[in-house]
Design a protein around this motif. Structure first.
Motif, mmCIF file in Angstrom:
data_model
loop_
_atom_site.group_PDB
_atom_site.id
_atom_site.type_symbol
_atom_site.label_atom_id
_atom_site.label_comp_id
_atom_site.label_asym_id
_atom_site.label_seq_id
_atom_site.Cartn_x
_atom_site.Cartn_y
_atom_site.Cartn_z
ATOM 1 N N SER A 25 0.944 -1.069 0.005
ATOM 2 C CA SER A 25 -0.024 0.180 0.033
ATOM 3 C C SER A 25 0.676 1.240 0.121
ATOM 4 C CB SER A 25 -0.921 0.106 1.223
ATOM 5 O OG SER A 25 -0.196 0.048 2.302
ATOM 6 N N SER A 26 2.021 1.199 0.071
ATOM 7 C CA SER A 26 3.055 2.166 0.041
ATOM 8 C C SER A 26 3.360 3.058 -1.134
ATOM 9 C CB SER A 26 4.319 1.984 0.798
ATOM 10 O OG SER A 26 4.929 1.249 0.041
ATOM 11 N N ALA A 27 3.127 4.316 -1.284
ATOM 12 C CA ALA A 27 3.236 4.979 -2.641
ATOM 13 C C ALA A 27 4.843 4.839 -2.909
ATOM 14 C CB ALA A 27 2.730 6.230 -2.617
ATOM 15 N N ARG A 28 5.153 4.822 -4.312
ATOM 16 C CA ARG A 28 6.486 4.848 -4.739
ATOM 17 C C ARG A 28 6.705 5.923 -5.753
ATOM 18 N NH1 ARG A 28 5.441 -0.910 -4.891
ATOM 19 N NH2 ARG A 28 5.860 -1.620 -3.131
ATOM 20 N N GLY A 29 7.771 6.734 -5.925
ATOM 21 C CA GLY A 29 7.966 7.590 -6.974
ATOM 22 C C GLY A 29 8.584 6.827 -8.352
ATOM 23 N N PHE A 30 8.202 7.789 -9.396
ATOM 24 C CA PHE A 30 8.633 7.024 -10.757
ATOM 25 C C PHE A 30 8.819 8.249 -11.616
ATOM 26 C CE2 PHE A 30 4.178 7.715 -11.439
ATOM 27 C CZ PHE A 30 4.234 8.164 -12.733
ATOM 28 N N ASP A 31 9.756 8.118 -12.629
ATOM 29 C CA ASP A 31 10.185 9.275 -13.347
ATOM 30 C C ASP A 31 10.503 8.458 -14.880
ATOM 31 O OD1 ASP A 31 10.969 11.720 -14.566
ATOM 32 O OD2 ASP A 31 12.298 12.172 -13.074
ATOM 33 N N MET A 32 9.823 8.944 -15.935
ATOM 34 C CA MET A 32 9.904 8.276 -17.052
ATOM 35 C C MET A 32 10.346 9.570 -18.301
ATOM 36 S SD MET A 32 7.055 5.462 -17.177
ATOM 37 C CE MET A 32 7.384 4.961 -18.571
ATOM 38 N N THR A 33 11.375 9.325 -19.033
ATOM 39 C CA THR A 33 11.649 10.509 -19.886
ATOM 40 C C THR A 33 12.021 9.948 -21.415
ATOM 41 O OG1 THR A 33 13.953 10.379 -19.344
ATOM 42 C CG2 THR A 33 12.554 12.071 -18.211
ATOM 43 N N THR A 34 11.601 10.659 -22.329
ATOM 44 C CA THR A 34 12.212 10.632 -23.641
ATOM 45 C C THR A 34 12.498 12.073 -24.336
ATOM 46 O OG1 THR A 34 11.841 9.373 -25.618
ATOM 47 C CG2 THR A 34 9.852 10.317 -24.660
ATOM 48 N N THR A 35 13.099 12.185 -25.365
ATOM 49 C CA THR A 35 13.307 13.366 -25.999
ATOM 50 C C THR A 35 12.144 14.309 -26.075
ATOM 51 O OG1 THR A 35 15.006 12.228 -27.306
ATOM 52 C CG2 THR A 35 14.197 14.634 -27.911
#
Length: 135
Positions: A25-35
């Protein structure tokens, strides 16, 4: 002695199960990138006894190159279904707050997400590698 051992094993299983429930149930961060595009925020798997049970994503879809004239979008694929698409807005941030789930069984164990820049009909879109979120 056996009763004590049984009680210790039962307590270990109980508290171990509580740890799994808390971790789920814990929230986790994410980061996705492209040009030219970025998608970041937090995600968490909702409990299997909650309806709808799936991947809850609360994030921001950003057009990192506002002057290029191209739009951004994210694609999401829930296990067994086709890719879905959420469009962003040029030169702005778009808030995404969704629960991705399999409506037929109400329990989802795998969701794929990727962020893309829409470069028009003559050139192919550039997308990040798809990220797999598993329960």
């Amino acid at each position: 002695m056996r009763k004590l051992a049984t009680a210790v094993v039962a307590a270990g299983l109980f508290f171990g199960g509580m740890g799994v429930a808390v971790a789920d149930s814990s929230a986790r961060g994410f980061d996705m990138t492209t040009t030219g595009a970025r998608f970041f925020g937090k995600y968490q798997w909702q409990a299997k006894d909650r309806v709808p049970s799936g991947l809850h994503v609360d994030g921001v879809l950003r057009d990192d190159k506002g002057d290029d004239g191209h739009n951004v979008y994210i694609q999401v694929k829930v296990e067994g279904y086709a890719w879905g698409r959420h469009n962003g807005v040029q030169r702005k941030d778009t808030r995404v707050n969704e629960v991705y789930r399999d409506g037929a069984v109400l329990v989802t164990d795998e969701v794929r997400v990727k962020v893309c820049r829409d470069r028009g009909s003559l050139r192919p879109d550039n997308c990040s590698p798809s990220r797999v979120f598993t329960r």
